[in-house]
Design a protein around this motif. Structure first.
Motif, PDB file in Angstrom:
ATOM      1  N   ASN A   2      -3.403 -30.848 -17.176  1.00 51.48           N
ATOM      2  CA  ASN A   2      -3.239 -30.376 -18.561  1.00 51.48           C
ATOM      3  C   ASN A   2      -4.612 -30.030 -19.153  1.00 51.48           C
ATOM      4  N   GLU A   3      -4.574 -29.575 -20.391  1.00 57.65           N
ATOM      5  CA  GLU A   3      -5.798 -29.094 -21.049  1.00 57.65           C
ATOM      6  C   GLU A   3      -6.891 -30.167 -21.092  1.00 57.65           C
ATOM      7  N   PHE A   4      -6.476 -31.415 -21.373  1.00 54.14           N
ATOM      8  CA  PHE A   4      -7.488 -32.462 -21.548  1.00 54.14           C
ATOM      9  C   PHE A   4      -8.067 -32.903 -20.206  1.00 54.14           C
ATOM     10  N   GLN A   5      -7.192 -32.918 -19.175  1.00 53.24           N
ATOM     11  CA  GLN A   5      -7.701 -33.212 -17.825  1.00 53.24           C
ATOM     12  C   GLN A   5      -8.679 -32.128 -17.396  1.00 53.24           C
ATOM     13  N   LEU A   6      -8.347 -30.908 -17.733  1.00 53.95           N
ATOM     14  CA  LEU A   6      -9.232 -29.782 -17.365  1.00 53.95           C
ATOM     15  C   LEU A   6     -10.608 -29.952 -18.018  1.00 53.95           C
ATOM     16  N   ILE A   7     -10.609 -30.265 -19.307  1.00 55.86           N
ATOM     17  CA  ILE A   7     -11.891 -30.437 -20.015  1.00 55.86           C
ATOM     18  C   ILE A   7     -12.665 -31.601 -19.397  1.00 55.86           C
ATOM     19  N   ASN A   8     -11.961 -32.738 -19.180  1.00 58.42           N
ATOM     20  CA  ASN A   8     -12.638 -33.916 -18.625  1.00 58.42           C
ATOM     21  C   ASN A   8     -13.216 -33.628 -17.251  1.00 58.42           C
ATOM     22  N   ARG A   9     -12.428 -32.929 -16.432  1.00 57.01           N
ATOM     23  CA  ARG A   9     -12.850 -32.724 -15.054  1.00 57.01           C
ATOM     24  C   ARG A   9     -14.032 -31.757 -14.962  1.00 57.01           C
ATOM     25  N   TYR A  10     -14.008 -30.700 -15.768  1.00 52.58           N
ATOM     26  CA  TYR A  10     -14.988 -29.636 -15.550  1.00 52.58           C
ATOM     27  C   TYR A  10     -16.058 -29.490 -16.631  1.00 52.58           C
ATOM     28  N   PHE A  11     -15.771 -29.982 -17.820  1.00 46.14           N
ATOM     29  CA  PHE A  11     -16.718 -29.652 -18.890  1.00 46.14           C
ATOM     30  C   PHE A  11     -17.227 -30.857 -19.682  1.00 46.14           C
ATOM     31  N   ASP A  12     -16.907 -32.053 -19.224  1.00 44.60           N
ATOM     32  CA  ASP A  12     -17.448 -33.233 -19.900  1.00 44.60           C
ATOM     33  C   ASP A  12     -18.600 -33.757 -19.053  1.00 44.60           C
ATOM     34  N   TRP A  13     -19.772 -33.179 -19.261  1.00 43.27           N
ATOM     35  CA  TRP A  13     -20.940 -33.508 -18.440  1.00 43.27           C
ATOM     36  C   TRP A  13     -21.723 -34.630 -19.121  1.00 43.27           C
ATOM     37  N   PRO A  14     -22.478 -35.405 -18.330  1.00 44.28           N
ATOM     38  CA  PRO A  14     -23.313 -36.434 -18.953  1.00 44.28           C
ATOM     39  C   PRO A  14     -24.241 -35.775 -19.987  1.00 44.28           C
ATOM     40  N   GLN A  15     -24.320 -36.391 -21.148  1.00 44.22           N
ATOM     41  CA  GLN A  15     -25.104 -35.783 -22.234  1.00 44.22           C
ATOM     42  C   GLN A  15     -26.494 -36.377 -22.270  1.00 44.22           C
ATOM     43  N   SER A  16     -27.441 -35.570 -22.590  1.00 43.09           N
ATOM     44  CA  SER A  16     -28.751 -36.150 -22.873  1.00 43.09           C
ATOM     45  C   SER A  16     -29.237 -35.678 -24.229  1.00 43.09           C
ATOM     46  N   GLY A  17     -29.088 -34.395 -24.508  1.00 43.92           N
ATOM     47  CA  GLY A  17     -29.732 -33.843 -25.691  1.00 43.92           C
ATOM     48  C   GLY A  17     -28.959 -33.928 -26.993  1.00 43.92           C
ATOM     49  N   ALA A  18     -27.726 -34.490 -26.999  1.00 42.57           N
ATOM     50  CA  ALA A  18     -26.943 -34.531 -28.241  1.00 42.57           C
ATOM     51  C   ALA A  18     -26.704 -35.973 -28.656  1.00 42.57           C
ATOM     52  N   ASP A  19     -26.500 -36.201 -29.963  1.00 47.42           N
ATOM     53  CA  ASP A  19     -26.144 -37.539 -30.434  1.00 47.42           C
ATOM     54  C   ASP A  19     -24.698 -37.854 -30.040  1.00 47.42           C
ATOM     55  N   LEU A  20     -23.847 -36.827 -30.076  1.00 47.62           N
ATOM     56  CA  LEU A  20     -22.446 -36.974 -29.677  1.00 47.62           C
ATOM     57  C   LEU A  20     -21.997 -35.646 -29.092  1.00 47.62           C
ATOM     58  N   GLY A  21     -21.448 -35.694 -27.881  1.00 47.74           N
ATOM     59  CA  GLY A  21     -21.090 -34.443 -27.211  1.00 47.74           C
ATOM     60  C   GLY A  21     -19.591 -34.234 -27.140  1.00 47.74           C
ATOM     61  N   VAL A  22     -19.120 -33.741 -25.998  1.00 49.43           N
ATOM     62  CA  VAL A  22     -17.702 -33.408 -25.799  1.00 49.43           C
ATOM     63  C   VAL A  22     -16.810 -34.631 -26.019  1.00 49.43           C
ATOM     64  N   GLY A  23     -15.666 -34.456 -26.662  1.00 52.42           N
ATOM     65  CA  GLY A  23     -14.665 -35.516 -26.735  1.00 52.42           C
ATOM     66  C   GLY A  23     -14.261 -35.897 -28.135  1.00 52.42           C
ATOM     67  N   ASP A  24     -15.019 -35.535 -29.118  1.00 51.19           N
ATOM     68  CA  ASP A  24     -14.627 -35.868 -30.495  1.00 51.19           C
ATOM     69  C   ASP A  24     -14.245 -34.572 -31.212  1.00 51.19           C
ATOM     70  N   ASP A  25     -14.004 -34.673 -32.522  1.00 50.62           N
ATOM     71  CA  ASP A  25     -13.613 -33.474 -33.266  1.00 50.62           C
ATOM     72  C   ASP A  25     -14.789 -32.531 -33.475  1.00 50.62           C
ATOM     73  N   ALA A  26     -15.975 -33.071 -33.427  1.00 48.41           N
ATOM     74  CA  ALA A  26     -17.168 -32.223 -33.544  1.00 48.41           C
ATOM     75  C   ALA A  26     -18.308 -32.916 -32.811  1.00 48.41           C
ATOM     76  N   ALA A  27     -19.272 -32.174 -32.425  1.00 53.74           N
ATOM     77  CA  ALA A  27     -20.473 -32.742 -31.807  1.00 53.74           C
ATOM     78  C   ALA A  27     -21.497 -33.038 -32.906  1.00 53.74           C
ATOM     79  N   LEU A  28     -22.430 -33.933 -32.609  1.00 54.70           N
ATOM     80  CA  LEU A  28     -23.491 -34.265 -33.567  1.00 54.70           C
ATOM     81  C   LEU A  28     -24.846 -34.071 -32.889  1.00 54.70           C
ATOM     82  N   MET A  29     -25.701 -33.370 -33.560  1.00 54.47           N
ATOM     83  CA  MET A  29     -27.050 -33.141 -33.031  1.00 54.47           C
ATOM     84  C   MET A  29     -28.068 -33.331 -34.148  1.00 54.47           C
ATOM     85  N   SER A  30     -29.270 -33.726 -33.773  1.00 57.80           N
ATOM     86  CA  SER A  30     -30.340 -33.874 -34.760  1.00 57.80           C
ATOM     87  C   SER A  30     -31.449 -32.889 -34.447  1.00 57.80           C
ATOM     88  N   LEU A  31     -31.985 -32.336 -35.508  1.00 60.58           N
ATOM     89  CA  LEU A  31     -33.088 -31.391 -35.359  1.00 60.58           C
ATOM     90  C   LEU A  31     -34.356 -32.092 -35.855  1.00 60.58           C
TER      91      LEU A  31
END
Ligand code: ADP
Ligand code: MG
Length: 316
Positions: A2-31
Motif C-alpha cells: 500500500n501507499e504507506f508501505q511504499l513510502i516506508n520501503r523506498y523513501f523513508d531514509w535515515p535523516q541527518s539534516g532535518a529536525d523532523l523528516g518523513v512520517g509526520d504531517d510536516a517536516a521541521l528544519m532549522s536555518l
C-alpha cells in the motif's frame, strides 16, 4: 504494497539534516541565523521531459540534479527536498532503482529527503528543493548591466544533440552518442561554481530551456539586451560534424544542459579565468550585455543570425 508501505520501503531514509523528516504531517528544519531559505521546484513528466521507459536509476538522479542546478544558479547550498510522485502502479523493480538513483545523488550533495506525496496517476516526478544562502548574497537574474560580459560554463548543445538523434533529425556516431547521452542522463549541477560566482557575477541563470531563451530571462529581469557571438559558444568538438543549422539550434536553443549562464563586469575576467582553472571547468565569454532589450546572436561577419527557434516553452 500500500501507499504507506511504499513510502516506508523506498523513501523513508535515515535523516541527518532535518529536525523532523518523513512520517509526520510536516517536516521541521532549522536555518542558521544570517541565512536565507532558497526554494525551487521542478517537475518531470513522462513523455514530455523524459522518454517513456527511461532507466529509473538515472531518472532518480536526473530529477534531483535539475533541482540542484536551480540552487547552483542562486549560489545557494542545497539542504533538503520533498518528492511528490504520481505513479501508474507500485512496481517494486522501478521503485527500487529510482529510489537508489535518487538517494545516490542526494548523498553526494548532502541533501535530505524530508517528505512528499504519493499518488496514482501518469508518471510524474516533482521535487521541491530547499537550500540556504548567506543573507543578501544570492545570485539573481536581475543584476546584469550594459557593458557586462556574458559567460557560460561547460559545453552547450550536448543534450539537444541526443534528442535530435533519437528523433531521427541527426545521426551521431556511436561514441559521440554515448558521450552525449551520459551528459543528458546525468547533468552535473554547477554548485561550486554558483557559490563562487556570488562574489564575481552580477546575474546568473541555469540553462534548462536553451541559451538564447535563458539569457533572455536575464535580459528581461535586468532590463537590458545581450549580444552573443555565435563562434564563441562552446560545444563538444565531437558535435562539429552536425549540419550547421542543427548545431546552431542545439547550442542556442537546446535545453537540458544545466550549465550556468552569468554576467560579470570586464574587470572580473582574470578572476573568472582563475576560477575556471581552480574548478577544472570551462568558463567561456560568449558576448556582452547591451542597452535595449532582447538577445541578438551575431555571426562571425557581424551580421545577425535569424533565429527560428527560441528557448523551450511548454505553451509556445
Ligand atoms: P498526508 O496525509 O499528511 O498528506 P501522507 O500520507 O501523504 O501524509 O504522507 C505521510 C508521510 O510520508 C508524510 O511525512 C509525507 O511527507 C511522506 N511522504 C509521502 N510521500 C512521500 C514521498 N514520495 N517521498 C518522501 N516522503 C513522502
Ligand atoms: Mg499526502
Amino acid at each position: 504494497m500500500n501507499e504507506f508501505q511504499l513510502i516506508n520501503r523506498y523513501f523513508d531514509w535515515p535523516q541527518s539534516g532535518a529536525d523532523l523528516g518523513v512520517g509526520d504531517d510536516a517536516a521541521l528544519m532549522s536555518l542558521p541565523s544570517g541565512m536565507q531559505l532558497a526554494v525551487s521546484a521542478d517537475m518531470l513528466v513522462e513523455g514530455r521531459h523524459f522518454f517513456a521507459g527511461t532507466d529509473p536509476h538515472s531518472l532518480g538522479r536526473k530529477v534531483l540534479a535539475v533541482n540542484l542546478s536551480d540552487m547552483a544558479a542562486m549560489g545557494a547550498t542545497p539542504r533538503w527536498f520533498t518528492l511528490s510522485l504520481s505513479l501508474p502502479d507500485a512496481n517494486d523493480d522501478w521503485l527500487a532503482a529510482f529510489s537508489a538513483g535518487l538517494r545516490s545523488i542526494a548523498d553526494e550533495h548532502h541533501v535530505s529527503l524530508v517528505g512528499g506525496d504519493t499518488t496514482r496517476g501518469p508518471l510524474t516526478i516533482a521535487i521541491q528543493i530547499m537550500g540556504e544562502v548567506e543573507r543578501g548574497t544570492a545570485l539573481m537574474r536581475g543584476g546584469a548591466c550594459p557593458g557586462d560580459d556574458l559567460w557560460v560554463s561547460g559545453q552547450l548543445g550536448t543534450a539537444a544533440a541526443v534528442v535530435m538523434h533519437r528523433k531521427d533529425r541527426a545521426i551521431l556516431p556511436v561514441s559521440t552518442l554515448i558521450l552525449c547521452e551520459s551528459k543528458l542522463d546525468n547533468p552535473v549541477p554547477r554548485l561550486a561554481l554558483g557559490r563562487e560566482l556570488r562574489a564575481l557575477a552580477t546575474s546568473a541563470i541555469d540553462i534548462s530551456d536553451g541559451l538564447v531563451g535563458d539569457a533572455g530571462h536575464i535580459c528581461e529581469r535586468s532590463c537590458c539586451g545581450a549580444e552573443i557571438e555565435l563562434e564563441r559558444v562552446p560545444c563538444l568538438p565531437e558535435l562539429n560534424g552536425l549540419p550547421k543549422n542543427l548545431l546552431n539550434e542545439a547550442i542556442l536553443s537546446g535545453g537540458d544542459d544545466y550549465e550556468l549562464c552569468f554576467t560579470a563586469p570586464p574587470e572580473r575576467r582574470n578572476d573568472i579565468e582563475s576560477l575556471s582553472t581552480r574548478l577544472g571547468l570551462a568558463l567561456t565569454r560568449i558576448g556582452c550585455i547591451v542597452a535595449g532589450q532582447g538577445v541578438r546572436v551575431l555571426k562571425p561577419d557581424g551580421t545577425r543570425l535569424e533565429m527560428t527557434c527560441g528557448g523551450f516553452d511548454h505553451f509556445g
